[in-house]
Scaffold this motif. Structure first.
Motif, short mmCIF file in Angstrom:
data_model
loop_
_atom_site.label_atom_id
_atom_site.label_comp_id
_atom_site.label_asym_id
_atom_site.label_seq_id
_atom_site.Cartn_x
_atom_site.Cartn_y
_atom_site.Cartn_z
N ARG A 104 72.28 71.63 49.64
CA ARG A 104 72.06 70.78 50.82
C ARG A 104 72.08 69.29 50.45
N VAL A 105 72.72 68.92 49.37
CA VAL A 105 72.69 67.54 48.89
C VAL A 105 73.24 66.60 49.96
N GLY A 106 72.54 65.47 50.14
CA GLY A 106 72.97 64.47 51.11
C GLY A 106 71.89 64.18 52.13
N LYS A 107 72.25 63.41 53.14
CA LYS A 107 71.31 63.07 54.20
C LYS A 107 71.37 64.12 55.29
N ASN A 108 70.24 64.77 55.53
CA ASN A 108 70.14 65.85 56.51
C ASN A 108 69.04 65.55 57.51
N LYS A 109 68.95 66.40 58.51
CA LYS A 109 67.82 66.33 59.42
C LYS A 109 67.45 67.75 59.86
N ILE A 110 66.14 67.95 59.98
CA ILE A 110 65.61 69.21 60.48
C ILE A 110 65.26 69.00 61.95
N ILE A 111 65.76 69.87 62.81
CA ILE A 111 65.58 69.73 64.26
C ILE A 111 64.80 70.94 64.78
N LEU A 112 63.70 70.68 65.45
CA LEU A 112 62.88 71.73 66.05
C LEU A 112 63.00 71.67 67.56
N ILE A 113 63.25 72.82 68.16
CA ILE A 113 63.28 72.93 69.63
C ILE A 113 62.32 74.04 70.05
N ALA A 114 61.39 73.69 70.94
CA ALA A 114 60.43 74.66 71.48
C ALA A 114 60.63 74.72 72.98
N LYS A 115 60.93 75.95 73.48
CA LYS A 115 61.28 76.10 74.90
C LYS A 115 60.38 77.15 75.54
N SER A 116 59.82 76.78 76.68
CA SER A 116 59.01 77.70 77.48
C SER A 116 59.36 77.50 78.94
N GLY A 117 60.06 78.48 79.53
CA GLY A 117 60.53 78.33 80.90
C GLY A 117 61.50 77.18 81.01
N ASP A 118 61.21 76.24 81.92
CA ASP A 118 62.07 75.08 82.09
C ASP A 118 61.68 73.92 81.18
N LYS A 119 60.60 74.07 80.45
CA LYS A 119 60.11 72.99 79.61
C LYS A 119 60.68 73.09 78.20
N LEU A 120 61.23 71.99 77.71
CA LEU A 120 61.83 71.97 76.37
C LEU A 120 61.32 70.76 75.62
N ASN A 121 60.85 71.00 74.40
CA ASN A 121 60.42 69.92 73.51
C ASN A 121 61.30 69.91 72.27
N ARG A 122 61.70 68.73 71.85
CA ARG A 122 62.57 68.59 70.67
C ARG A 122 61.99 67.50 69.77
N ILE A 123 62.03 67.77 68.49
CA ILE A 123 61.58 66.79 67.50
C ILE A 123 62.42 66.99 66.24
N GLU A 124 62.69 65.90 65.52
CA GLU A 124 63.49 66.02 64.30
C GLU A 124 62.95 65.10 63.22
N LYS A 125 63.23 65.49 61.96
CA LYS A 125 62.80 64.72 60.79
C LYS A 125 63.97 64.61 59.82
#
Length: 470
Positions: A104-125
């Motif tokens: 995985r060498v290089g610049k990456n990002k981890i993306i988290l998506i949490a979904k419940s019904g119509d509600k969606l939360n996204r966060i990345e690092k």
């Protein structure tokens, strides 16, 4: 009627402390993502990916959690984790998995998506992975920052100036650390109380320590100019991408008694309720420290065994408590590395509840002890066996004849960075008064601290050029 109002208020206050809810929605977490270690790392270190998911509803929620690498595409290899999580009313739950980084060498990002019904939360690092044959990046990844040095003797060269720092100057300090890639900041302690285990009567006389922030738990305040240096540090760290571990302490040095545990739980809860909304809030640091033997320096064998059992119980219960409201946030302990062979049967239990062990003192080993390098290898094996993380607390200071600390020559620091290459992260003690950017509006530690900042910056800039990160 007044009694009824008071009862309702008390119930709501209890609910707030029980579930971490606060009146202002901007201070409420829905999702959180924590990478251990944070960026950058080498491809010889596996990435510990953790997330916290909160349910602020009064009914159970089912939440679909997906984690992606670099892009959100469910039908490709970018989907690296998926789980359906059921969370009870007004509760939080964490997830955790390990990600291999070799390819995985290089610049990456981890993306988290949490979904419940119509509600969606996204966060990345972001996570930059450097190609290397070593675990260490051979950089200082962060540092301790004491709001005021606990020892007047050791902090003589900067204590008169640091207590005058304003909130804006604490923000300057975070920025100056970021400029030399020190993007982990450990607040030494949030309370000052110069007591030692077994030599105080706090349980009978009450806690007399003074806070560095506006605490509702205790009235005493340290005499510093900044109104809330913790808020200043975290708010600037949010902007710079710095990760902050808050020092829960000090109750009393080396004190892991049940009374100390209860005090730490109260302080941790208040810190989370006040500051947990900050993206830079990375985790908890327990300020009390410990000898490598984990026995609080007791010479009596039975008393030493008691202290060892107390520290194990402390971290087990403290971690269980904090996980209820901050499930993805790691807990760090910084012992010295002396006489660790006396605690080989204790570390396996302790490390079940210590996410990050960050020992210090390798350059000052006693003659009848292991060498610094051998001690590092023993601790590495203990942490590997427990799936815990081993970081390095590098001493960036030397002692003057009068006991005051002064900046260590950069050659000695670089020598340690290269010698102790097994640590996945290297922090140093400490930043204020030892390193000082010439751009700061206050010169903590004088010209020697400025010189160390500039000479170390040349070193880290050369590494960045070689690795293609600058």
């Amino acid at each position: 009627m007044k009694k009824l109002y008071f009862t309702v208020f008390a119930f709501l206050l209890l609910l707030s402390f029980s579930f971490g809810q606060v009146s202002n929605d901007k201070n409420r977490r829905d999702v959180s993502l924590t990478l251990i270690p944070p960026s950058p790392i080498t491809n010889n270190v596996a990435l510990d990916v953790r997330a916290g998911i909160w349910n602020h509803q009064n009914v159970k929620q089912t939440i679909d959690v997906s984690v992606y690498l670099n892009k959100v595409e469910a039908k490709t290899l970018s989907l690296i984790y998926k789980k359906k999580v059921e969370i009870g009313p007004n509760s939080a739950q964490g997830i955790k998995f390990m990600l291999d980084t070799k390819d995985r060498v290089g610049k990456n990002k981890i993306i988290l998506i949490a979904k419940s019904g119509d509600k969606l939360n996204r966060i990345e690092k972001p996570i930059e992975i450097i190609d290397s044959k070593l675990r260490s990046t051979q950089r200082i990844d962060g540092a301790w920052a004491g709001i005021y040095h606990w020892s007047e003797e050791e902090g003589r060269l900067w204590n008169p100036d640091i207590k005058k720092m304003t909130d804006d100057q604490w923000k300057e300090l975070v920025g100056s650390m970021h400029d030399i890639n020190m993007d982990i900041l450990v607040v030494q302690e949030v309370f000052r109380n110069q007591m030692y285990v077994g030599k105080h009567n706090i349980e009978k006389e009450g806690y007399q320590g003074k806070a560095y922030y506006p605490s509702a738990l205790y009235p005493g305040r340290m005499p510093v100019t900044a109104k809330d240096p913790i808020e200043a540090i975290l708010s600037e760290a949010d902007k710079k991408g710095t990760n902050v571990l808050l020092g829960v302490g000090l109750y009393a040095w080396f004190d892991y008694t049940p009374a100390s545990l209860e005090w730490h739980k109260q302080v941790a809860r208040e810190l989370w309720n006040k500051y947990g909304h900050h993206e830079s809030f990375y985790g908890w640091y327990i300020s009390e420290e410990s000898p490598g033997s984990l026995d609080s320096w007791e010479s009596d064998k039975k008393q030493a065994q008691l202290r060892q059992q107390q520290i194990v119980d402390f971290f087990r219960k403290f971690k269980a408590y904090c996980t209820q409201f901050a499930p993805d946030k790691p807990i760090m302990l910084a012992p010295n590395c002396y006489q660790i062979l006396k605690a080989l049967n204790v570390y396996p239990e302790l490390l079940k509840s210590v996410d990050i062990l960050c020992p210090f003192g390798f350059a000052r080993m006693e003659k009848d002890d292991l060498t610094g390098r051998d001690a590092a290898m023993v601790l590495q094996q203990l942490c590997d066996n427990a799936n815990s993380h081993l970081w390095f607390d590098l001493e960036a200071f030397l002692f003057n004849p009068d006991g005051s600390l002064y900046p260590r020559p950069v050659d000695g620091i670089i020598s340690d960075l290269k010698l102790y290459s097994n640590f996945e992260k290297i922090l140093c003690y400490q930043y204020p008064g030892i390193f000082t950017s010439p751009d700061m509006s206050v010169t903590l530690g004088g010209k020697d601290a400025v010189n160390l900042y500039l000479t170390y910056k040349k070193y880290v800039d050369s590494l960045n050029v070689d690795s293609g990160t600058k």
